[in-house]
Enzyme design. Structure first.
Site, PDB file in Angstrom:
ATOM      1  N   HIS A 191       0.123  -2.029 -17.229  1.00 20.43           N
ATOM      2  CA  HIS A 191       1.075  -1.244 -16.447  1.00 20.43           C
ATOM      3  C   HIS A 191       1.821  -0.183 -17.248  1.00 20.43           C
ATOM      4  CE1 HIS A 191       0.112  -3.982 -13.305  1.00 20.43           C
ATOM      5  NE2 HIS A 191       1.011  -3.480 -12.483  1.00 20.43           N
TER       6      HIS A 191
ATOM      7  N   LYS B  90       1.627 -16.008  -9.344  1.00 17.56           N
ATOM      8  CA  LYS B  90       2.764 -15.112  -9.630  1.00 17.56           C
ATOM      9  C   LYS B  90       4.092 -15.772  -9.244  1.00 17.56           C
ATOM     10  CE  LYS B  90       4.906 -10.630  -9.231  1.00 17.56           C
ATOM     11  NZ  LYS B  90       4.908  -9.258  -8.785  1.00 17.56           N
TER      12      LYS B  90
ATOM     13  N   HIS C 170      -2.152   3.080  -7.474  1.00 15.96           N
ATOM     14  CA  HIS C 170      -1.598   2.103  -8.413  1.00 15.96           C
ATOM     15  C   HIS C 170      -2.722   1.266  -9.034  1.00 15.96           C
ATOM     16  CE1 HIS C 170       1.438  -0.498 -10.148  1.00 15.96           C
ATOM     17  NE2 HIS C 170       0.785  -1.548  -9.680  1.00 15.96           N
TER      18      HIS C 170
ATOM     19  N   HIS D  99       1.428   3.023 -15.398  1.00 13.71           N
ATOM     20  CA  HIS D  99       2.560   3.671 -14.730  1.00 13.71           C
ATOM     21  C   HIS D  99       2.730   5.117 -15.195  1.00 13.71           C
ATOM     22  CE1 HIS D  99       4.886  -0.100 -13.232  1.00 13.71           C
ATOM     23  NE2 HIS D  99       3.916   0.268 -12.429  1.00 13.71           N
TER      24      HIS D  99
ATOM     25  N   GLU E 225      -5.096  -5.921  -9.472  1.00 10.74           N
ATOM     26  CA  GLU E 225      -4.030  -6.883  -9.834  1.00 10.74           C
ATOM     27  C   GLU E 225      -4.611  -8.302  -9.956  1.00 10.74           C
ATOM     28  OE1 GLU E 225      -1.227  -5.796 -10.801  1.00 10.74           O
ATOM     29  OE2 GLU E 225      -0.528  -4.115  -9.574  1.00 10.74           O
TER      30      GLU E 225
ATOM     31  N   LYS F 128      11.225  -7.858  -7.432  1.00 10.02           N
ATOM     32  CA  LYS F 128      11.482  -6.548  -8.060  1.00 10.02           C
ATOM     33  C   LYS F 128      11.223  -5.486  -7.019  1.00 10.02           C
ATOM     34  CE  LYS F 128       9.930  -6.910 -12.856  1.00 10.02           C
ATOM     35  NZ  LYS F 128       8.899  -6.326 -13.730  1.00 10.02           N
TER      36      LYS F 128
ATOM     37  N   GLU G 207      12.696 -11.704 -16.248  1.00  9.28           N
ATOM     38  CA  GLU G 207      11.766 -11.055 -17.176  1.00  9.28           C
ATOM     39  C   GLU G 207      12.278 -11.055 -18.613  1.00  9.28           C
ATOM     40  OE1 GLU G 207       9.348  -7.820 -15.559  1.00  9.28           O
ATOM     41  OE2 GLU G 207       9.478  -6.849 -17.499  1.00  9.28           O
TER      42      GLU G 207
ATOM     43  N   ASN H  55       2.967  -7.242 -16.884  1.00  5.12           N
ATOM     44  CA  ASN H  55       2.908  -5.790 -17.117  1.00  5.12           C
ATOM     45  C   ASN H  55       1.625  -5.365 -17.818  1.00  5.12           C
ATOM     46  OD1 ASN H  55       5.456  -5.349 -15.979  1.00  5.12           O
ATOM     47  ND2 ASN H  55       6.472  -5.891 -17.895  1.00  5.12           N
TER      48      ASN H  55
ATOM     49  N   ARG I 116      26.045  -3.537   0.856  1.00  3.85           N
ATOM     50  CA  ARG I 116      26.042  -4.406  -0.325  1.00  3.85           C
ATOM     51  C   ARG I 116      25.099  -5.601  -0.189  1.00  3.85           C
ATOM     52  NH1 ARG I 116      31.621  -3.483  -0.157  1.00  3.85           N
ATOM     53  NH2 ARG I 116      32.194  -1.832  -1.603  1.00  3.85           N
TER      54      ARG I 116
ATOM     55  N   ARG J 117       7.320 -13.398 -17.961  1.00  4.83           N
ATOM     56  CA  ARG J 117       7.051 -12.487 -16.839  1.00  4.83           C
ATOM     57  C   ARG J 117       6.537 -11.130 -17.325  1.00  4.83           C
ATOM     58  NH1 ARG J 117      10.729 -11.212 -11.378  1.00  4.83           N
ATOM     59  NH2 ARG J 117       9.168  -9.832 -10.485  1.00  4.83           N
TER      60      ARG J 117
HETATM   61  N1  LIG Z   1       7.473  -5.019  -6.711  1.00  4.72           N
HETATM   62  C1  LIG Z   1       6.469  -5.413  -7.437  1.00  4.72           C
HETATM   63  O1  LIG Z   1       6.510  -6.431  -8.140  1.00  4.72           O
HETATM   64  C2  LIG Z   1       5.193  -4.608  -7.411  1.00  4.72           C
HETATM   65  C3  LIG Z   1       4.015  -5.122  -7.968  1.00  4.72           C
HETATM   66  C4  LIG Z   1       2.855  -4.370  -7.873  1.00  4.72           C
HETATM   67  C5  LIG Z   1       2.872  -3.139  -7.247  1.00  4.72           C
HETATM   68  N2  LIG Z   1       4.037  -2.666  -6.733  1.00  4.72           N
HETATM   69  C6  LIG Z   1       4.079  -1.370  -6.047  1.00  4.72           C
HETATM   70  O2  LIG Z   1       3.220  -1.436  -4.920  1.00  4.72           O
HETATM   71  C7  LIG Z   1       2.756  -0.124  -4.633  1.00  4.72           C
HETATM   72  C8  LIG Z   1       1.255  -0.203  -4.416  1.00  4.72           C
HETATM   73  O3  LIG Z   1       1.021  -1.084  -3.335  1.00  4.72           O
HETATM   74  P1  LIG Z   1      -0.104  -0.758  -2.264  1.00  4.72           P
HETATM   75  O4  LIG Z   1      -1.371  -0.444  -2.958  1.00  4.72           O
HETATM   76  O5  LIG Z   1      -0.088  -1.832  -1.246  1.00  4.72           O
HETATM   77  O6  LIG Z   1       0.447   0.637  -1.702  1.00  4.72           O
HETATM   78  P2  LIG Z   1       0.748   1.229  -0.254  1.00  4.72           P
HETATM   79  O7  LIG Z   1       1.884   0.539   0.352  1.00  4.72           O
HETATM   80  O8  LIG Z   1       0.827   2.691  -0.447  1.00  4.72           O
HETATM   81  O9  LIG Z   1      -0.551   0.870   0.579  1.00  4.72           O
HETATM   82  C9  LIG Z   1      -1.773   1.469   0.250  1.00  4.72           C
HETATM   83  C10 LIG Z   1      -2.358   2.200   1.457  1.00  4.72           C
HETATM   84  O10 LIG Z   1      -2.854   1.228   2.359  1.00  4.72           O
HETATM   85  C11 LIG Z   1      -2.307   1.445   3.652  1.00  4.72           C
HETATM   86  N3  LIG Z   1      -2.256   0.131   4.278  1.00  4.72           N
HETATM   87  C12 LIG Z   1      -1.589  -0.967   3.870  1.00  4.72           C
HETATM   88  N4  LIG Z   1      -1.870  -2.000   4.649  1.00  4.72           N
HETATM   89  C13 LIG Z   1      -2.737  -1.563   5.582  1.00  4.72           C
HETATM   90  C14 LIG Z   1      -3.412  -2.185   6.652  1.00  4.72           C
HETATM   91  N5  LIG Z   1      -3.307  -3.488   6.891  1.00  4.72           N
HETATM   92  N6  LIG Z   1      -4.193  -1.414   7.430  1.00  4.72           N
HETATM   93  C15 LIG Z   1      -4.359  -0.081   7.165  1.00  4.72           C
HETATM   94  N7  LIG Z   1      -3.792   0.546   6.148  1.00  4.72           N
HETATM   95  C16 LIG Z   1      -2.980  -0.196   5.366  1.00  4.72           C
HETATM   96  C17 LIG Z   1      -0.997   2.131   3.420  1.00  4.72           C
HETATM   97  O11 LIG Z   1      -0.598   2.870   4.540  1.00  4.72           O
HETATM   98  C18 LIG Z   1      -1.343   3.025   2.239  1.00  4.72           C
HETATM   99  O12 LIG Z   1      -1.988   4.190   2.692  1.00  4.72           O
HETATM  100  C19 LIG Z   1       3.155   0.757  -5.800  1.00  4.72           C
HETATM  101  O13 LIG Z   1       4.280   1.516  -5.436  1.00  4.72           O
HETATM  102  C20 LIG Z   1       3.532  -0.237  -6.871  1.00  4.72           C
HETATM  103  O14 LIG Z   1       4.492   0.274  -7.767  1.00  4.72           O
HETATM  104  C21 LIG Z   1       5.186  -3.375  -6.790  1.00  4.72           C
END
Ligand SMILES: NC(=O)c1ccc[n+]([C@@H]2O[C@H](COP(=O)([O-])OP(=O)(O)OC[C@H]3O[C@@H](n4cnc5c(N)ncnc54)[C@H](O)[C@@H]3O)[C@@H](O)[C@H]2O)c1
Length: 339
Positions: free
Chosen positions: A235, A214, A249, A239, A172, A130, A224, A232, A108, A228
């Protein structure tokens, strides 16, 4: 190094800008920390994680699903994690989303913190609380809003970040500029990814400006209800195509932002679409794609932002001024079919 505290409704997040992962020992305090990371990050930085309990997950969006969550929960039980355990997500947005979600549900709720290792996670995913997972083609369909105890930045971890991931992060950053501020947008026109990779000051300034933007926006509207939603931008369509076509992404929201710009032209008379396109292309991001519009529309219609027969879309009045607009689904379908 700069430490700033951001107060949210039920928690305070301490953000350590321009710091070092070696500070993790201090942040974990007396609690027992378990690090969650992915194979790529672990391969590049295992030396820095030596001595910690680590769960290493497979890399990629396709693993941001319930099956992975179940596997992590089982592993936490085997490791005898208890309510005092602190989970630390060290990775990109997939890892921060998964870690925050697991932390919200295990026993929890456990405390958690993030060490974002991708540009995208530094400026966006690690911020705002989020955290969630995908269900089939539906992105982030299940999740929680719960703030991390800390976000620790170590920009040296980005030395191993592949070129494509720098581009994804810039998507982003462009989004923030589009919805927030013309000055931010103009500064990006003279910035390049090689310059960011070479120049630590440029990178830390960009991360600080975007992360702070942000953090403050989420502080004003954590749940949101209004402002906020502007985050999006790009997105909704983004998405819908991301998981259907297995694109990243950043690429998906770049295509989504251009679609939103086109709709903004028609509805709000937005006339700066070409400037947005040029900036996205400068950072190597796609601005259009061939996709099955009928299939995408079906996913879109299930988006979390749908309200009955309308969907909330973020449009631009001009660069730096975003607007939340309700669009009837039938009309949106026509817009999608036009292009
Ligand atoms: N929670 C939120 O508010 C929010 C906002 C934006 C995006 N997201 C989510 O984030 C995700 C996209 O994030 P992302 O692009 O970081 O994805 P990811 O975590 O898949 O990372 C992208 C790639 O980079 C690699 N990587 C990351 N850091 C590295 C490093 N320092 N050295 C070598 N390789 C590295 C990872 O292994 C992966 O292959 C999506 O799932 C998206 O929905 C969430």
């Amino acid at each position: 190094m700069k430490i700033a505290r951001f107060k949210f409704s039920s928690a305070v997040t301490t953000v350590h800008f321009n710091s070092s992962i070696s500070r993790l020992a201090k942040l974990a305090g007396k609690s027992r920390a378990i690090i969650i990371t992915d194979e790529n990050v672990y391969a590049a930085h295992s030396g820095k994680l030596r001595g910690w309990d680590v769960i290493v997950l497979k890399t990629g969006e396709e693993f941001k699903v319930q099956e992975t969550v179940d596997a992590v929960l089982m592993q936490l039980i085997r490791m005898e994690a208890d309510r005092e355990t602190l989970l630390v997500g060290v990775g990109g947005g997939v890892i921060t989303d998964l870690t925050g979600f697991v932390a919200a549900i295990y026993m929890r709720g456990l405390a958690f913190g993030f060490v974002p290792t991708s540009l995208l996670a530094l400026v966006d995913a690690a911020i705002g609380g989020k955290n969630g997972i995908d269900v089939g083609p539906y992105k982030n369909m299940v999740g929680t809003i719960r703030q991390p105890a800390f976000i620790l930045h170590d920009l040296s971890l980005l030395n191993s970040l592949p070129e494509t991931e720098w581009r994804n992060g810039m998507a982003e950053v462009v989004k923030h500029a589009c919805i927030h501020n013309r000055l931010m947008f103009d500064k990006l026109k003279v910035l390049t990814i090689p310059a960011l990779r070479r120049n630590r000051k440029k990178l830390s300034d960009l991360v600080f400006e975007n992360a702070t933007f942000k953090l403050k926006l989420v502080q004003r509207d954590e749940w949101e209800r209004g402002e906020r939603k502007k985050l999006n931008f790009g997105h909704t369509l983004g998405h819908a195509i991301e998981n259907q076509y297995e694109i990243s992404h950043g690429e998906a929201i770049s295509i989504g932002m251009m679609a939103a710009c086109r709709i903004s032209e028609e509805i709000l008379g937005f006339h700066e679409k070409e400037e947005v396109k040029m900036l996205l292309e400068k950072f190597g991001l796609p601005t259009s794609a061939l996709y099955n519009r009928e299939k995408i529309f079906q996913v879109l219609a299930m988006d979390k932002k749908r309200q009955g027969a309308t969907i909330q879309f973020i449009l631009l009045k001009k660069i730096g001024r975003a607007q939340i607009q309700k669009i009837p689904l039938a009309r949106l379908k026509t817009y999608l079919e036009q292009k």
